[in-house]
Design an enzyme around this catalytic site. Structure first.
Site, PDB file in Angstrom:
ATOM      1  N   LYS A  62     -12.525   5.898  -4.091  1.00  0.00           N
ATOM      2  CA  LYS A  62     -11.320   6.227  -4.855  1.00  0.00           C
ATOM      3  C   LYS A  62     -11.666   6.543  -6.307  1.00  0.00           C
ATOM      4  O   LYS A  62     -12.294   5.741  -7.001  1.00  0.00           O
ATOM      5  CB  LYS A  62     -10.332   5.069  -4.778  1.00  0.00           C
ATOM      6  N   GLU A  79      -4.681   3.148   3.941  1.00  0.00           N
ATOM      7  CA  GLU A  79      -5.448   2.506   2.868  1.00  0.00           C
ATOM      8  C   GLU A  79      -5.477   0.995   3.096  1.00  0.00           C
ATOM      9  O   GLU A  79      -4.465   0.378   3.404  1.00  0.00           O
ATOM     10  CB  GLU A  79      -4.805   2.815   1.514  1.00  0.00           C
ATOM     11  N   CYS A  92      -4.706   7.346  -2.141  1.00  0.00           N
ATOM     12  CA  CYS A  92      -3.514   6.879  -2.835  1.00  0.00           C
ATOM     13  C   CYS A  92      -3.329   7.516  -4.222  1.00  0.00           C
ATOM     14  O   CYS A  92      -2.919   8.667  -4.317  1.00  0.00           O
ATOM     15  CB  CYS A  92      -3.532   5.361  -2.918  1.00  0.00           C
TER      16      CYS A  92
END
Length: 256
Positions: free
Chosen positions: A87, A14, A130
């Protein structure tokens, strides 16, 4: 990088093209529609084509219509863009415990709205970034869509990494009987945000197949897709589910 025996693929971390620092994300953001000005996008495409592999390209800050997104691109062995994941769940820690990191991604990023499933010559892959790993609903949706591997480019901090990093991966893997791969920046990455590291591959039974420590390194491991179906034969969770009591509603599948 993780590699099944028949084909190869790579997974990047990331925010790999910049320090993990909110004030620097706009500076390093790229407009993917402008290939000449999107160096990270072009480089990943060229690497995939040069080596004939599938690359899950970690994530970089993407600029689109004056909005920033935390975005992961997947490239095929000929360098073509196969998928783009923004995301979905932004990491906002508004009241951290003493000694923990204050961070609020929504100050910088706009959340994506689409789960991402991509068919590759390796297997069917689902993408999360994440904090997306903290939401079992997304992993359940991916499993229902036939995903065999979920890749989560991630940058857990020291506190959340110590507590949840391996636990979350094992939970997503064993509950859905799939492989889970994470790729993280190392502890010594630049920026004020202290990162846990420990890139990992977890198998469908919750076993840790391979992992790194906090330092910089390269991880090469094999995945065995037949172990997914062996695990599902041994413990057939799909037949145990009580659809008369609860159900997973895939909104995008119902309203394409």
């Amino acid at each position: 990088m993780f590699s099944p025996s028949s084909s190869s693929w790579g997974d990047a971390k990331e925010m790999w093209n910049c320090p993990y620092s909110g004030d620097l994300f706009p500076k390093f953001a790229e407009d993917f529609k402008n290939k000449d000005g999107s160096l990270s996008f072009s480089m990943l495409s060229e690497l995939a084509a040069c080596h004939g592999i599938t690359i899950v390209g970690g994530s970089v800050p993407e600029l689109d219509n004056n909005r920033l997104y935390n975005t992961c691109c997947v490239f095929g062995p000929n360098g073509t863009l196969l998928a783009k994941h923004r995301k979905l769940h932004l990491f906002d820690v508004e009241k951290p415990a003493p000694g923990e990191v204050y961070f609020k991604e929504s100050d910088f990023f706009t959340a994506g709205n689409e789960p991402t499933v991509v068919d590759t010559d390796v297997c069917r892959i689902g993408i999360g970034i994440c904090h997306d790993i903290r939401f079992p609903e997304l992993a359940m949706l991916y499993q229902a869509r036939g995903v065999e591997l979920i890749c989560y480019p991630s940058a857990f901090n020291i506190s959340t990494g110590k507590l949840f990093w391996e636990l979350e991966q094992q939970a997503r893997a064993v509950d859905n009987q799939i492989y889970v791969a994470t790729c993280s920046p190392s502890l010594n990455s630049s920026g004020s945000y202290e990162i846990w590291g420990h890139s990992t591959l977890v198998g469908p039974g919750g076993d840790v197949v391979a992992k790194l420590g906090p330092e910089e390194g390269v991880l090469v491991a094999e995945i065995n897709l037949s172990s997914i179906y062996q695990q599902r034969r041994n413990i057939p969770l799909h037949t145990h589910r009580r659809h008369n009591v609860y159900s997973l509603i895939d909104v995008k599948e119902q309203n394409p």
